[in-house]
Design a protein around this motif. Structure first.
Motif, PDB file in Angstrom:
ATOM      1  N   GLU A  83    -119.817 112.009 109.994  1.00  0.00           N
ATOM      2  CA  GLU A  83    -119.826 111.065 111.118  1.00  0.00           C
ATOM      3  C   GLU A  83    -118.733 110.005 110.969  1.00  0.00           C
ATOM      4  O   GLU A  83    -118.045 109.667 111.942  1.00  0.00           O
ATOM      5  CB  GLU A  83    -121.195 110.392 111.225  1.00  0.00           C
ATOM      6  CG  GLU A  83    -122.323 111.328 111.654  1.00  0.00           C
ATOM      7  CD  GLU A  83    -122.847 112.205 110.536  1.00  0.00           C
ATOM      8  OE1 GLU A  83    -123.643 113.124 110.820  1.00  0.00           O
ATOM      9  OE2 GLU A  83    -122.464 111.982 109.360  1.00  0.00           O
ATOM     10  N   ARG A  84    -118.556 109.487 109.760  1.00  0.00           N
ATOM     11  CA  ARG A  84    -117.520 108.465 109.547  1.00  0.00           C
ATOM     12  C   ARG A  84    -116.121 109.079 109.697  1.00  0.00           C
ATOM     13  O   ARG A  84    -115.196 108.426 110.192  1.00  0.00           O
ATOM     14  CB  ARG A  84    -117.704 107.813 108.187  1.00  0.00           C
ATOM     15  CG  ARG A  84    -118.964 106.943 108.117  1.00  0.00           C
ATOM     16  CD  ARG A  84    -119.205 106.419 106.710  1.00  0.00           C
ATOM     17  NE  ARG A  84    -118.359 105.278 106.389  1.00  0.00           N
ATOM     18  CZ  ARG A  84    -118.655 104.009 106.691  1.00  0.00           C
ATOM     19  NH1 ARG A  84    -119.769 103.722 107.344  1.00  0.00           N
ATOM     20  NH2 ARG A  84    -117.851 103.032 106.330  1.00  0.00           N
ATOM     21  N   THR A 110    -119.054 110.556 104.960  1.00  0.00           N
ATOM     22  CA  THR A 110    -119.880 111.431 105.788  1.00  0.00           C
ATOM     23  C   THR A 110    -119.029 112.027 106.904  1.00  0.00           C
ATOM     24  O   THR A 110    -117.969 111.496 107.265  1.00  0.00           O
ATOM     25  CB  THR A 110    -121.053 110.679 106.437  1.00  0.00           C
ATOM     26  OG1 THR A 110    -120.528 109.710 107.365  1.00  0.00           O
ATOM     27  CG2 THR A 110    -121.918 109.977 105.388  1.00  0.00           C
ATOM     28  N   GLN A 119    -115.407 111.467 111.762  1.00  0.00           N
ATOM     29  CA  GLN A 119    -115.226 111.592 113.210  1.00  0.00           C
ATOM     30  C   GLN A 119    -114.821 110.262 113.830  1.00  0.00           C
ATOM     31  O   GLN A 119    -113.955 110.217 114.713  1.00  0.00           O
ATOM     32  CB  GLN A 119    -116.511 112.098 113.861  1.00  0.00           C
ATOM     33  CG  GLN A 119    -116.834 113.554 113.585  1.00  0.00           C
ATOM     34  CD  GLN A 119    -118.148 113.966 114.224  1.00  0.00           C
ATOM     35  OE1 GLN A 119    -119.217 113.822 113.635  1.00  0.00           O
ATOM     36  NE2 GLN A 119    -118.074 114.460 115.446  1.00  0.00           N
TER      37      GLN A 119
END
Length: 255
Positions: A146-147, A144, A149
């Motif tokens: 988010e991961r 993802t 980041q």
């Protein structure tokens, strides 16, 4: 500035034919995969065909495992060997997915190892003047936005970039348009695929038959002056590439 290329891995034609086909379509570049080097003279054939047809060789997909200590020694050797090989050919980016750890490994341990190895590989690539780019992929530990980041935050290395694949992000539940505003300064390359997101199926489709809005995506990339080569990916037949390119040409006309 957006340039368009393709990734011909899996196409059963010669190296010279792959490059000539890119020229025929009016593409700018080709992304080479690690499996595209099978014979001793392959490097010279790629380089000669690239020069003959005026097609850029910018990025190299190597696919090393950033998660599993079992492969640490071999994967480090792979990164070093790849950097030595591709730099003289003019390529300036090496991309990989994170892959996945063995079953039974606590997530915190995987994070610690992945952060360590990603930082190490970014440093190795920097020594050779090559960018290391991570691709978010729904089948991997880093699946993802988010991961990705989180990983980039803790790796904290100037030479870690992202290979922007909007279809992968879409399948993973992210908004690929919003992602550009977050990672714009770290986009080193990209892929062109299409996808849908349904309860019963989340996955790829033919380019132009899914829900990935390339008109909006290309406008956003241009808005932030992202200089990137976007490569068609996961095609084995010329007609599949032609179909994808026909759609993207229509997209470019709307910009």
């Amino acid at each position: 500035m957006i340039k368009i290329g393709y990734k011909p891995v899996g196409m059963r034609i010669s190296i010279t034919e792959k490059v000539a086909f890119a020229k025929e379509l009016g593409l700018d570049a080709i992304e080479i995969n690690s499996t595209d080097f099978k014979n001793a003279n392959d490097e010279s054939e790629w380089a000669e065909a690239s020069q003959k047809y005026g097609i850029l060789l910018k990025s190299y997909a190597v696919g090393v495992d950033l998660c599993n200590p079992v492969y640490e020694e071999t994967e480090t050797a792979t990164v070093i060997d790849a950097a030595k090989r591709i730099k003289p050919m003019g390529m300036d980016m090496m991309l990989t997915r994170s892959m996945w750890p063995y079953n039974g490994v606590p997530q915190k341990d995987t994070w610690a190892y992945t952060i360590k190895k990603t930082r190490e590989f970014a440093a190795i690539c920097a020594d050779y003047g090559i960018k290391l780019a991570l691709e978010v992929d729904h089948g991997c530990f880093i699946h993802t936005l988010e991961r990705a980041q989180v990983l980039m935050h803790y790796v904290d290395h100037d030479n870690l970039y992202l290979n922007y694949d909007p279809a992968n992000m879409y399948i993973g539940g992210a908004d690929p348009l919003y992602a550009i505003s977050i990672i714009k300064d770290k986009i080193a390359g990209g892929h062109i695929k299409d996808a849908i997101y349904r309860s019963e199926y989340k996955g790829e489709t033919g380019v132009g038959y899914g829900e990935v809005d390339y008109v909006a995506i290309f406008r956003e990339l241009n808005k932030y002056n992202v200089d990137v080569v976007m490569h068609y990916e996961h095609f084995k037949l010329k007609d599949e590439v032609r179909s994808a390119h026909k759609h993207i040409v229509s997209v470019m006309k709307k910009l």
